[in-house]
Design a protein around this motif. Structure first.
Motif, PDB file in Angstrom:
ATOM      1  N   ASN A 120      -4.165  21.807 -16.769  1.00  0.00           N
ATOM      2  CA  ASN A 120      -4.779  23.004 -17.309  1.00  0.00           C
ATOM      3  C   ASN A 120      -5.358  24.816 -16.744  1.00  0.00           C
ATOM      4  O   ASN A 120      -5.290  25.997 -17.467  1.00  0.00           O
ATOM      5  N   HIS A 121      -6.363  24.076 -15.914  1.00  0.00           N
ATOM      6  CA  HIS A 121      -7.579  25.088 -15.360  1.00  0.00           C
ATOM      7  C   HIS A 121      -6.237  25.702 -13.803  1.00  0.00           C
ATOM      8  O   HIS A 121      -7.645  25.517 -12.803  1.00  0.00           O
ATOM      9  N   GLY A 122      -6.107  24.868 -13.117  1.00  0.00           N
ATOM     10  CA  GLY A 122      -5.131  25.596 -12.208  1.00  0.00           C
ATOM     11  C   GLY A 122      -3.642  23.873 -11.221  1.00  0.00           C
ATOM     12  O   GLY A 122      -3.989  23.029 -12.493  1.00  0.00           O
ATOM     13  N   SER A 123      -3.811  24.221  -9.903  1.00  0.00           N
ATOM     14  CA  SER A 123      -3.423  23.068  -9.573  1.00  0.00           C
ATOM     15  C   SER A 123      -3.589  23.138  -8.361  1.00  0.00           C
ATOM     16  O   SER A 123      -4.484  23.382  -7.220  1.00  0.00           O
ATOM     17  N   PHE A 124      -3.994  21.120  -7.830  1.00  0.00           N
ATOM     18  CA  PHE A 124      -4.139  21.103  -6.892  1.00  0.00           C
ATOM     19  C   PHE A 124      -3.345  19.931  -6.115  1.00  0.00           C
ATOM     20  O   PHE A 124      -2.198  19.564  -6.136  1.00  0.00           O
ATOM     21  N   ASP A 125      -4.121  20.164  -4.333  1.00  0.00           N
ATOM     22  CA  ASP A 125      -3.145  19.184  -3.629  1.00  0.00           C
ATOM     23  C   ASP A 125      -4.157  17.576  -3.461  1.00  0.00           C
ATOM     24  O   ASP A 125      -5.033  17.988  -3.242  1.00  0.00           O
ATOM     25  N   GLU A 126      -3.340  16.450  -3.690  1.00  0.00           N
ATOM     26  CA  GLU A 126      -4.798  15.000  -3.566  1.00  0.00           C
ATOM     27  C   GLU A 126      -3.643  14.628  -2.379  1.00  0.00           C
ATOM     28  O   GLU A 126      -3.167  14.455  -2.736  1.00  0.00           O
ATOM     29  N   ILE A 127      -4.246  13.874  -1.494  1.00  0.00           N
ATOM     30  CA  ILE A 127      -4.126  13.164  -0.697  1.00  0.00           C
ATOM     31  C   ILE A 127      -4.835  10.979  -2.207  1.00  0.00           C
ATOM     32  O   ILE A 127      -5.453  11.844  -2.456  1.00  0.00           O
ATOM     33  N   THR A 128      -3.592  10.874  -1.885  1.00  0.00           N
ATOM     34  CA  THR A 128      -3.567   9.425  -3.180  1.00  0.00           C
ATOM     35  C   THR A 128      -2.997   8.105  -2.074  1.00  0.00           C
ATOM     36  O   THR A 128      -2.205   8.521  -1.234  1.00  0.00           O
ATOM     37  N   GLY A 129      -4.485   6.971  -2.477  1.00  0.00           N
ATOM     38  CA  GLY A 129      -3.772   5.834  -1.957  1.00  0.00           C
ATOM     39  C   GLY A 129      -4.076   4.893  -3.116  1.00  0.00           C
ATOM     40  O   GLY A 129      -4.475   5.718  -3.605  1.00  0.00           O
ATOM     41  N   ARG A 130      -3.011   3.808  -2.608  1.00  0.00           N
ATOM     42  CA  ARG A 130      -2.938   2.978  -3.458  1.00  0.00           C
ATOM     43  C   ARG A 130      -2.925   1.636  -3.213  1.00  0.00           C
ATOM     44  O   ARG A 130      -1.839   1.712  -1.823  1.00  0.00           O
ATOM     45  N   VAL A 131      -3.170   0.382  -3.817  1.00  0.00           N
ATOM     46  CA  VAL A 131      -3.018  -0.461  -3.311  1.00  0.00           C
ATOM     47  C   VAL A 131      -2.691  -1.502  -4.481  1.00  0.00           C
ATOM     48  O   VAL A 131      -2.999  -0.880  -5.693  1.00  0.00           O
ATOM     49  N   GLY A 132      -1.436  -2.426  -4.584  1.00  0.00           N
ATOM     50  CA  GLY A 132      -0.770  -2.892  -5.455  1.00  0.00           C
ATOM     51  C   GLY A 132      -0.242  -4.648  -5.164  1.00  0.00           C
ATOM     52  O   GLY A 132      -0.017  -4.910  -3.995  1.00  0.00           O
ATOM     53  N   ILE A 179     -12.692  14.246  -7.074  1.00  0.00           N
ATOM     54  CA  ILE A 179     -12.041  12.595  -7.211  1.00  0.00           C
ATOM     55  C   ILE A 179     -11.106  11.706  -8.159  1.00  0.00           C
ATOM     56  O   ILE A 179     -11.841  12.144  -9.049  1.00  0.00           O
ATOM     57  N   ALA A 180     -10.485  10.663  -8.284  1.00  0.00           N
ATOM     58  CA  ALA A 180      -9.374  10.875  -9.302  1.00  0.00           C
ATOM     59  C   ALA A 180      -9.299   9.240  -8.553  1.00  0.00           C
ATOM     60  O   ALA A 180      -8.918   8.349  -7.511  1.00  0.00           O
ATOM     61  N   GLY A 181      -8.938   8.626 -10.426  1.00  0.00           N
ATOM     62  CA  GLY A 181      -9.177   6.817  -9.681  1.00  0.00           C
ATOM     63  C   GLY A 181      -7.763   6.221 -10.854  1.00  0.00           C
ATOM     64  O   GLY A 181      -8.292   6.607 -12.308  1.00  0.00           O
ATOM     65  N   ALA A 182      -7.131   5.209 -10.969  1.00  0.00           N
ATOM     66  CA  ALA A 182      -7.003   4.842 -11.886  1.00  0.00           C
ATOM     67  C   ALA A 182      -6.385   3.331 -11.498  1.00  0.00           C
ATOM     68  O   ALA A 182      -6.458   2.778 -10.380  1.00  0.00           O
ATOM     69  N   GLY A 183      -5.788   2.563 -12.896  1.00  0.00           N
ATOM     70  CA  GLY A 183      -5.025   1.198 -12.779  1.00  0.00           C
ATOM     71  C   GLY A 183      -4.060   1.348 -13.301  1.00  0.00           C
ATOM     72  O   GLY A 183      -3.872   2.006 -14.669  1.00  0.00           O
ATOM     73  N   TYR A 184      -2.643   0.668 -13.191  1.00  0.00           N
ATOM     74  CA  TYR A 184      -1.513   0.769 -13.538  1.00  0.00           C
ATOM     75  C   TYR A 184      -0.848  -0.202 -13.570  1.00  0.00           C
ATOM     76  O   TYR A 184      -0.468  -1.840 -12.862  1.00  0.00           O
ATOM     77  N   LEU A 185      -0.091  -1.087 -15.205  1.00  0.00           N
ATOM     78  CA  LEU A 185       0.771  -1.740 -15.598  1.00  0.00           C
ATOM     79  C   LEU A 185       2.173  -0.994 -14.751  1.00  0.00           C
ATOM     80  O   LEU A 185       2.139  -0.167 -15.001  1.00  0.00           O
ATOM     81  N   VAL A 186       3.321  -1.819 -13.594  1.00  0.00           N
ATOM     82  CA  VAL A 186       4.107  -1.618 -13.204  1.00  0.00           C
ATOM     83  C   VAL A 186       5.283  -2.311 -13.552  1.00  0.00           C
ATOM     84  O   VAL A 186       5.536  -3.568 -13.514  1.00  0.00           O
ATOM     85  N   GLY A 187       6.601  -1.443 -14.234  1.00  0.00           N
ATOM     86  CA  GLY A 187       7.650  -2.250 -14.286  1.00  0.00           C
ATOM     87  C   GLY A 187       8.412  -1.397 -13.378  1.00  0.00           C
ATOM     88  O   GLY A 187       8.390  -0.403 -12.969  1.00  0.00           O
ATOM     89  N   GLY A 203      -3.907  -0.081  -8.075  1.00  0.00           N
ATOM     90  CA  GLY A 203      -4.459   1.127  -8.583  1.00  0.00           C
ATOM     91  C   GLY A 203      -4.833   1.838  -7.457  1.00  0.00           C
ATOM     92  O   GLY A 203      -4.211   1.566  -5.948  1.00  0.00           O
ATOM     93  N   GLU A 204      -5.005   3.199  -8.562  1.00  0.00           N
ATOM     94  CA  GLU A 204      -4.858   4.139  -7.025  1.00  0.00           C
ATOM     95  C   GLU A 204      -5.907   5.152  -6.923  1.00  0.00           C
ATOM     96  O   GLU A 204      -7.495   4.854  -7.844  1.00  0.00           O
ATOM     97  N   ILE A 205      -6.287   5.429  -5.944  1.00  0.00           N
ATOM     98  CA  ILE A 205      -7.362   6.619  -5.757  1.00  0.00           C
ATOM     99  C   ILE A 205      -6.885   7.840  -4.509  1.00  0.00           C
ATOM    100  O   ILE A 205      -6.541   8.025  -4.354  1.00  0.00           O
ATOM    101  N   ILE A 263       0.334  -1.055  -0.138  1.00  0.00           N
ATOM    102  CA  ILE A 263      -0.370   0.206   0.096  1.00  0.00           C
ATOM    103  C   ILE A 263       0.847   1.372   0.013  1.00  0.00           C
ATOM    104  O   ILE A 263       2.169   1.511   0.889  1.00  0.00           O
ATOM    105  N   ASN A 264       0.221   2.278  -0.118  1.00  0.00           N
ATOM    106  CA  ASN A 264       1.067   3.695  -0.651  1.00  0.00           C
ATOM    107  C   ASN A 264       0.308   4.871  -0.180  1.00  0.00           C
ATOM    108  O   ASN A 264      -1.263   4.645  -0.671  1.00  0.00           O
ATOM    109  N   LEU A 265       0.308   5.748   0.670  1.00  0.00           N
ATOM    110  CA  LEU A 265      -0.188   6.370   1.557  1.00  0.00           C
ATOM    111  C   LEU A 265       0.570   8.154   0.952  1.00  0.00           C
ATOM    112  O   LEU A 265       1.390   8.144   1.559  1.00  0.00           O
ATOM    113  N   GLY A 266      -0.104   9.154   0.608  1.00  0.00           N
ATOM    114  CA  GLY A 266       0.919  10.257  -0.121  1.00  0.00           C
ATOM    115  C   GLY A 266       0.338  11.821  -0.503  1.00  0.00           C
ATOM    116  O   GLY A 266      -1.661  11.860  -0.496  1.00  0.00           O
TER     117      GLY A 266
END
Length: 175
Positions: A42-54, A85-93, A65-67, A32-35
């Protein structure tokens, strides 16, 4: 729209999980990751709390996967924009360069929902994105470490932002 983001992330992970498991000769190593992620569309900048499980399958391959959710707003004329909210799935090398240091690259698909509130308009829009990036992680102990990475989110679709650069720093815990 939130369910669309989560469903797209789950679909990506499940679509590549079977071949990954079939090729893997070693047991998986879940993590797990938390950060915090700093997102600059292009319309600003944001801080996002992100969690990942892999899970890592051997020394060079993993899935994650991250949310995340925005914790700041960006100002626009007459109002503000926030990331819901944001979410994604990744293949990681992974490329191990030392016993406790790995370089990594990832590619996947995700989505973001942004809420706009101005004098003329108030509403939310969701954008899918093709994501790719690179980073490094350093393990202080067998189970705990830190990860820094950059991910480019290329938004798809008419009327979407061009994309976003995302810089993330997170704590890593392996099981």
């Amino acid at each position: 729209m939130k369910s669309l983001i989560i469903a797209a992330s789950a679909a990506l992970l499940s679509a590549v999980a079977a071949p990954a498991l079939a090729q893997s000769m070693s047991p998986s190593q879940p993590y797990i990751n938390l950060g915090d992620s700093y997102l600059t569309p292009n319309h600003g900048s944001f801080d996002e709390i992100t969690g990942r499980v892999g899970a890592r399958f051997g020394p060079n391959f993993g899935l994650e996967g991250e949310i995340g959710g925005g914790v700041t707003n960006a100002s626009i004329p007459g109002g503000h924009v926030s990331e819901t909210i944001a979410g994604a799935g990744y293949l990681v090398g992974y490329l191990p360069v030392m016993p406790n240091l790995d370089l990594l690259a990832r590619v996947g698909y995700g989505g973001n929902e942004f809420h706009v509130n101005s004098g003329r308009f108030s509403g939310s829009n969701t954008y899918g994105s093709v994501n790719f990036g690179a980073g490094a992680q350093y393990m202080f102990t067998t189970y705990d470490g830190v990860r820094g990475d950059y991910t480019r989110r290329d938004y798809q679709g008419s009327g979407s932002p061009a994309g976003a650069d995302t810089w993330a720093l997170s704590w890593v815990h392996k099981f």
